[in-house]
Enzyme design. Structure first.
Site, PDB file in Angstrom:
ATOM      1  N   ARG A  74      29.244 -12.420   8.222  1.00 12.62           N
ATOM      2  CA  ARG A  74      27.991 -12.836   8.855  1.00 12.62           C
ATOM      3  C   ARG A  74      28.128 -14.198   9.528  1.00 12.62           C
ATOM      4  O   ARG A  74      27.802 -14.363  10.704  1.00 12.62           O
ATOM      5  CB  ARG A  74      26.878 -12.880   7.810  1.00 12.62           C
ATOM      6  CG  ARG A  74      25.568 -13.512   8.281  1.00 12.62           C
ATOM      7  CD  ARG A  74      24.555 -13.494   7.153  1.00 12.62           C
ATOM      8  NE  ARG A  74      23.334 -14.236   7.481  1.00 12.62           N
ATOM      9  CZ  ARG A  74      23.177 -15.530   7.296  1.00 12.62           C
ATOM     10  NH1 ARG A  74      24.184 -16.253   6.800  1.00 12.62           N
ATOM     11  NH2 ARG A  74      22.039 -16.123   7.594  1.00 12.62           N
ATOM     12  N   TRP A 183      27.074 -19.747   3.886  1.00 11.63           N
ATOM     13  CA  TRP A 183      27.183 -20.670   5.026  1.00 11.63           C
ATOM     14  C   TRP A 183      25.914 -21.480   5.214  1.00 11.63           C
ATOM     15  O   TRP A 183      25.966 -22.679   5.482  1.00 11.63           O
ATOM     16  CB  TRP A 183      27.496 -19.866   6.286  1.00 11.63           C
ATOM     17  CG  TRP A 183      27.815 -20.657   7.509  1.00 11.63           C
ATOM     18  CD1 TRP A 183      29.040 -21.161   7.872  1.00 11.63           C
ATOM     19  CD2 TRP A 183      26.913 -21.003   8.580  1.00 11.63           C
ATOM     20  NE1 TRP A 183      28.954 -21.793   9.094  1.00 11.63           N
ATOM     21  CE2 TRP A 183      27.658 -21.710   9.545  1.00 11.63           C
ATOM     22  CE3 TRP A 183      25.559 -20.780   8.808  1.00 11.63           C
ATOM     23  CZ2 TRP A 183      27.092 -22.197  10.717  1.00 11.63           C
ATOM     24  CZ3 TRP A 183      24.978 -21.258   9.971  1.00 11.63           C
ATOM     25  CH2 TRP A 183      25.742 -21.968  10.910  1.00 11.63           C
ATOM     26  N   ASP A 184      24.751 -20.846   5.093  1.00 15.69           N
ATOM     27  CA  ASP A 184      23.477 -21.538   5.280  1.00 15.69           C
ATOM     28  C   ASP A 184      23.320 -22.692   4.289  1.00 15.69           C
ATOM     29  O   ASP A 184      22.927 -23.806   4.653  1.00 15.69           O
ATOM     30  CB  ASP A 184      22.302 -20.573   5.075  1.00 15.69           C
ATOM     31  CG  ASP A 184      22.340 -19.378   6.001  1.00 15.69           C
ATOM     32  OD1 ASP A 184      23.377 -18.706   6.053  1.00 15.69           O
ATOM     33  OD2 ASP A 184      21.321 -19.099   6.653  1.00 15.69           O
ATOM     34  N   THR A 185      23.614 -22.395   3.029  1.00 13.94           N
ATOM     35  CA  THR A 185      23.508 -23.412   1.985  1.00 13.94           C
ATOM     36  C   THR A 185      24.494 -24.545   2.239  1.00 13.94           C
ATOM     37  O   THR A 185      24.142 -25.732   2.157  1.00 13.94           O
ATOM     38  CB  THR A 185      23.781 -22.801   0.606  1.00 13.94           C
ATOM     39  OG1 THR A 185      22.812 -21.775   0.349  1.00 13.94           O
ATOM     40  CG2 THR A 185      23.715 -23.844  -0.487  1.00 13.94           C
ATOM     41  N   LEU A 188      23.244 -26.782   5.087  1.00  9.29           N
ATOM     42  CA  LEU A 188      22.090 -27.626   4.760  1.00  9.29           C
ATOM     43  C   LEU A 188      22.449 -28.752   3.797  1.00  9.29           C
ATOM     44  O   LEU A 188      21.973 -29.877   3.934  1.00  9.29           O
ATOM     45  CB  LEU A 188      20.967 -26.767   4.175  1.00  9.29           C
ATOM     46  CG  LEU A 188      20.254 -25.839   5.157  1.00  9.29           C
ATOM     47  CD1 LEU A 188      19.264 -24.950   4.421  1.00  9.29           C
ATOM     48  CD2 LEU A 188      19.543 -26.621   6.245  1.00  9.29           C
TER      49      LEU A 188
END
Length: 235
Positions: A74, A183-185, A188
Site C-alpha cells: 500500500r 507507513w501512516d503511523t 506522523l
C-alpha cells in the site's frame, strides 16, 4: 498552470469501487481547486482494476493511471505515485470512500493555511463513526499504544485520509521504512519529532469493510512495528 493538488488513490483489486471513487473525487475536487490531478496507484491487481483505471484515465483529463505489475505494498505504491505527482499539495484517501468526501475541502484548506500535514480522525469527540465494536476496540488500543510508546499527540494515526505540503513530504519520505499499513503511523510520529505542524480534525466515517485489512495478522504486525520504531527512535 501549476497543479495545486495531487490526490493519490491506492488501489489493489478494487474493480467494484474504483469507478465510483474516481468519479466522486473528480466531482469534489472540481469544486475545491481549478488545478488538480487524481493518480490511481494501482498495485499489481489481478482483477479488472487495471483496465477500469486505464478507461478512467482516458475519460478524465485530470486522471492518471500508474500501474505496477508486481505488488509494491500500500505505502510502496503511494510513495511511487507521490514521486511522479505534480501537485504542491499531496494527498491520499482510501478507495472505499469510508471518509465522507465533504471533508476534502477541510483537508486541502489546512495545507493552504500553513499546516505541513492534515489528517482525518475517527477518534476525536466530534467524529461521527460507524464501525463494528471489534474494530473500534482494536483501533483505540492500537492508537493508545502509539501515543504511549512513541509519545505521539495524534489521536488517530491510521485514518486513510491525509494531505501533505509537498516540500515537507519529500524532506521526510526517504526516512520512512514501512511499505504497508504502518507507513501512516511512522510518518506522523516522525513528523512530530521533527517539529512539523499537524492538523487533525474529526470526520464522518463509515466502515468500508476493506478486505485488504486482516484484523488478526495486520494488527499483530503493526503492534510489533510500534515496538520496533520505539527501539529505532531510542537509537
Amino acid at each position: 498552470m501549476i497543479t495545486e493538488v495531487s490526490l493519490v488513490l491506492p488501489a489493489y483489486n478494487e474493480a467494484e469501487r474504483i469507478v465510483r471513487c474516481v468519479e466522486r473525487a473528480v466531482e469534489t475536487l472540481e469544486k475545491i481547486t481549478p488545478s488538480f490531478e487524481v493518480i490511481i496507484a494501482e498495485d499489481g491487481s489481478t482483477d479488472e482494476t487495471p483496465s477500469l483505471a486505464a478507461e478512467l484515465a482516458d475519460t478524465y483529463a485530470q486522471v492518471r493511471h500508474l500501474h505496477s505489475d508486481t505488488r509494491l505494498g500500500r505505502a510502496g505504491g503511494m510513495v511511487r505515485a507521490f514521486r511522479v505527482a505534480e501537485g504542491e499539495i499531496l494527498a491520499f484517501m482510501d478507495v472505499d470512500l469510508a471518509t465522507d468526501l465533504s471533508h476534502l475541502q477541510e483537508l486541502i484548506q489546512a495545507i493552504r493555511d500553513g499546516f505541513d500535514v492534515a489528517t482525518g480522525s475517527r477518534l476525536m469527540k466530534e467524529s461521527d463513526v460507524t464501525r463494528s465494536f471489534k474494530r473500534t476496540i482494536l483501533s483505540r488500543g492500537y492508537n493508545f499504544l502509539v501515543r504511549l510508546l512513541l509519545k505521539s499527540k495524534i489521536r488517530d494515526h491510521q485514518c486513510g485520509f491525509k494531505a501533505f505540503r509537498r516540500d515537507m513530504l519529500f524532506e521526510i519520505i526517504d526516512e520512512l521504512e514501512d511499505e504497508h499499513w504502518f507507513w501512516d503511523t511512522e510518518l506522523l510520529v516522525l513528523a512530530q519529532k521533527k517539529g512539523y505542524r499537524i492538523y487533525e480534525f474529526p470526520v464522518k466515517w463509515v466502515d468500508g469493510e476493506m478486505t485488504k485489512v486482516n484484523l488478526s495478522s495486520d494488527t499483530f504486525e503493526m503492534g510489533s512495528k510500534i515496538f520496533a520504531m520505539r527501539r529505532r527512535i531510542k537509537r
